[in-house]
Design a protein around this motif. Structure first.
Motif, mmCIF file in Angstrom:
data_model
loop_
_atom_site.group_PDB
_atom_site.id
_atom_site.type_symbol
_atom_site.label_atom_id
_atom_site.label_comp_id
_atom_site.label_asym_id
_atom_site.label_seq_id
_atom_site.Cartn_x
_atom_site.Cartn_y
_atom_site.Cartn_z
ATOM 1 N N LEU A 4 24.263 72.669 56.784
ATOM 2 C CA LEU A 4 24.306 71.258 56.391
ATOM 3 C C LEU A 4 23.470 71.016 55.133
ATOM 4 N N ALA A 5 22.292 71.607 55.065
ATOM 5 C CA ALA A 5 21.433 71.436 53.884
ATOM 6 C C ALA A 5 22.114 71.995 52.634
ATOM 7 N N LYS A 6 22.750 73.137 52.743
ATOM 8 C CA LYS A 6 23.456 73.723 51.602
ATOM 9 C C LYS A 6 24.644 72.858 51.200
ATOM 10 N N ALA A 7 25.368 72.322 52.165
ATOM 11 C CA ALA A 7 26.523 71.480 51.871
ATOM 12 C C ALA A 7 26.106 70.207 51.143
ATOM 13 N N VAL A 8 25.025 69.606 51.585
ATOM 14 C CA VAL A 8 24.528 68.391 50.928
ATOM 15 C C VAL A 8 24.111 68.700 49.501
ATOM 16 N N ARG A 9 23.430 69.809 49.307
ATOM 17 C CA ARG A 9 22.982 70.204 47.965
ATOM 18 C C ARG A 9 24.172 70.416 47.031
ATOM 19 N N ILE A 10 25.200 71.090 47.526
ATOM 20 C CA ILE A 10 26.391 71.338 46.711
ATOM 21 C C ILE A 10 27.090 70.023 46.369
ATOM 22 N N CYS A 11 27.200 69.117 47.322
ATOM 23 C CA CYS A 11 27.865 67.846 47.066
ATOM 24 C C CYS A 11 27.098 67.025 46.037
ATOM 25 N N LEU A 12 25.791 67.006 46.136
ATOM 26 C CA LEU A 12 24.994 66.265 45.166
ATOM 27 C C LEU A 12 25.119 66.859 43.769
ATOM 28 N N GLU A 13 25.229 68.181 43.667
ATOM 29 C CA GLU A 13 25.413 68.804 42.369
ATOM 30 C C GLU A 13 26.781 68.463 41.783
ATOM 31 N N CYS A 14 27.783 68.353 42.624
ATOM 32 C CA CYS A 14 29.137 68.050 42.144
ATOM 33 C C CYS A 14 29.218 66.668 41.511
#
Length: 49
Positions: free
Chosen positions: A35-45
């Protein structure tokens, strides 16, 4: 007919293997890391992270 039974058996085996591996991951608490990695990727996008 026999080929169809084999196909269904293979699908069932893969389904059970996936469910077992998902249960192991949940038991180890891996969902928090994913979940933490997914949130980080979405924020970068979107350009925030």
């Amino acid at each position: 007919m026999e080929k169809m039974k084999r196909s269904h058996a293979a699908g069932l085996i893969l389904l059970l293997a996936g469910a077992a591996l998902t249960a192991v991951g949940l038991a180890q608490g891996q969902y928090a890391s994913v979940l933490a990695k997914a949130v980080r990727i979405c924020l970068e996008c979107v350009g925030i992270g």
